[in-house]
Motif scaffolding. Structure first.
Motif: not given
Length: 70
Positions: A3-4, A12-16, A42-43, A61-65
């Protein structure tokens, strides 16, 4: 399945989050921690869908830059 995952610095933190799994999110103090947290999320999310008899979404979904000239 792969999964993307989108990981963002959030002050001050990270999210996903996982675009193919609405509601599947995680936070952490750093990028490494949030990556571990989103794997667990995810699990947990997929286990919940299975328990509820719901279909598991296929990754779409696909990811790229995209590089732009300065």
């Amino acid at each position: 399945m792969k999964y993307a995952v989108v990981i963002e610095e959030a002050g001050e933190n990270f999210s996903a989050y996982v675009p193919d799994l609405p509601g599947c999110i995680a936070t952490g103090d750093n990028a490494s921690e949030v990556e571990q947290q989103i794997r667990e999320a995810i699990s947990f999310h997929l286990d919940g869908l299975r328990q509820d008899g719901m279909e598991i979404p296929e990754p779409s979904c696909a990811v790229g830059y995209v590089e732009l000239a300065a």
